[in-house]
Motif scaffolding. Structure first.
Motif, PDB file in Angstrom:
ATOM      1  N   LYS A   5      48.682  14.343-103.342  1.00 39.98           N
ATOM      2  CA  LYS A   5      48.821  14.258-101.885  1.00 39.98           C
ATOM      3  C   LYS A   5      48.990  15.645-101.280  1.00 39.98           C
ATOM      4  O   LYS A   5      48.444  15.937-100.221  1.00 39.98           O
ATOM      5  CB  LYS A   5      50.014  13.371-101.523  1.00 39.98           C
ATOM      6  CG  LYS A   5      49.761  11.897-101.757  1.00 39.98           C
ATOM      7  CD  LYS A   5      50.987  11.063-101.502  1.00 39.98           C
ATOM      8  CE  LYS A   5      51.089  10.712-100.049  1.00 39.98           C
ATOM      9  NZ  LYS A   5      52.163   9.736 -99.776  1.00 39.98           N
ATOM     10  N   SER A  35      48.294   7.913 -96.350  1.00 32.24           N
ATOM     11  CA  SER A  35      48.889   6.586 -96.563  1.00 32.24           C
ATOM     12  C   SER A  35      47.796   5.534 -96.740  1.00 32.24           C
ATOM     13  O   SER A  35      47.906   4.645 -97.588  1.00 32.24           O
ATOM     14  CB  SER A  35      49.780   6.200 -95.388  1.00 32.24           C
ATOM     15  OG  SER A  35      50.868   7.064 -95.306  1.00 32.24           O
ATOM     16  N   GLU A  67      46.310   5.927-100.158  1.00 32.64           N
ATOM     17  CA  GLU A  67      47.251   5.454-101.173  1.00 32.64           C
ATOM     18  C   GLU A  67      47.300   3.927-101.204  1.00 32.64           C
ATOM     19  O   GLU A  67      47.342   3.322-102.281  1.00 32.64           O
ATOM     20  CB  GLU A  67      48.637   6.033-100.897  1.00 32.64           C
ATOM     21  CG  GLU A  67      49.550   6.033-102.083  1.00 32.64           C
ATOM     22  CD  GLU A  67      50.787   6.868-101.855  1.00 32.64           C
ATOM     23  OE1 GLU A  67      51.335   7.352-102.856  1.00 32.64           O
ATOM     24  OE2 GLU A  67      51.213   7.031-100.696  1.00 32.64           O
ATOM     25  N   ILE A 105      44.432   7.273-104.009  1.00 37.75           N
ATOM     26  CA  ILE A 105      45.371   8.302-104.462  1.00 37.75           C
ATOM     27  C   ILE A 105      46.427   7.599-105.299  1.00 37.75           C
ATOM     28  O   ILE A 105      47.060   6.659-104.838  1.00 37.75           O
ATOM     29  CB  ILE A 105      46.066   9.018-103.281  1.00 37.75           C
ATOM     30  CG1 ILE A 105      45.058   9.704-102.379  1.00 37.75           C
ATOM     31  CG2 ILE A 105      47.081  10.021-103.804  1.00 37.75           C
ATOM     32  CD1 ILE A 105      45.679  10.295-101.121  1.00 37.75           C
ATOM     33  N   ASP A 106      46.589   8.045-106.513  1.00 37.89           N
ATOM     34  CA  ASP A 106      47.604   7.497-107.407  1.00 37.89           C
ATOM     35  C   ASP A 106      48.244   8.678-108.130  1.00 37.89           C
ATOM     36  O   ASP A 106      47.589   9.341-108.932  1.00 37.89           O
ATOM     37  CB  ASP A 106      46.960   6.526-108.398  1.00 37.89           C
ATOM     38  CG  ASP A 106      47.966   5.865-109.318  1.00 37.89           C
ATOM     39  OD1 ASP A 106      49.162   6.220-109.272  1.00 37.89           O
ATOM     40  OD2 ASP A 106      47.553   4.990-110.103  1.00 37.89           O
ATOM     41  N   GLU A 107      49.493   8.941-107.824  1.00 32.74           N
ATOM     42  CA  GLU A 107      50.167  10.113-108.381  1.00 32.74           C
ATOM     43  C   GLU A 107      50.258  10.054-109.906  1.00 32.74           C
ATOM     44  O   GLU A 107      50.119  11.065-110.575  1.00 32.74           O
ATOM     45  CB  GLU A 107      51.559  10.282-107.763  1.00 32.74           C
ATOM     46  CG  GLU A 107      51.541  10.648-106.290  1.00 32.74           C
ATOM     47  CD  GLU A 107      50.938  12.014-105.980  1.00 32.74           C
ATOM     48  OE1 GLU A 107      51.139  12.968-106.759  1.00 32.74           O
ATOM     49  OE2 GLU A 107      50.248  12.121-104.952  1.00 32.74           O
TER      50      GLU A 107
END
Length: 153
Positions: A24, A46, A49, A54-56
């Motif tokens: 991010k 957001s 995600e 987006i996946d940390e």
């Protein structure tokens, strides 16, 4: 910010994410360079995600794999993770789960750079090699292991 600009920024983020994983923090920096407002950046990230773009955790795995494939040691991996905005606790957990052998990685990196051992290294050459390995993020014990194992071959 008009709707056309917002759509361009959304397309830009999707294009970036289609090429590789980003944290991010990295995406936010790239959007700031495109003069996006902070509110829209937060909203867009957001949205990404929520859709799973987006996946940390996935980014963390990808980041760790890239860094170890480059032959970087744990210290360098952790330092670069901080710059990229990777959660340090999550990265440490992942390192423990994957059981990375830093000694073996140091040996591979050393042999890739210097080949199989020279029996006699003068002080200057040895110091040069130690500095190189330290720059790559390995600790002295790992470096010593790599140098001794290479000489022992």
């Amino acid at each position: 910010m008009d709707e056309q600009t917002q759509q361009k920024l959304k397309n830009y983020v999707l294009w970036l994410l289609g090429r590789q994983e980003y944290s991010k923090k990295e995406l936010a920096q790239k959007l700031r360079m495109k003069d996006a407002s902070e509110d829209y950046i937060e909203q867009l990230l957001s949205w990404c995600e929520s859709l799973g773009y987006i996946d940390e955790k996935r980014y963390c795995e990808s980041f760790l794999r890239r860094q170890t494939n480059k032959g970087l040691g744990q210290k360098r991996v952790l330092a670069e993770a901080t710059n990229k905005g990777v959660d340090r606790a999550q990265l440490m957990t992942l390192i423990e789960e994957q059981e990375i052998d830093w000694f073996e990685l140091a040996l591979e990196t050393y042999q890739r750079k210097y080949g199989l051992g020279d029996k006699q290294l003068d002080y200057k050459e040895k110091a040069k090699r130690v500095r190189y390995m330290m720059y790559r993020g390995f600790g002295y014990e790992e470096i010593n292991f790599a140098m001794q194992a290479t000489i022992g071959d």
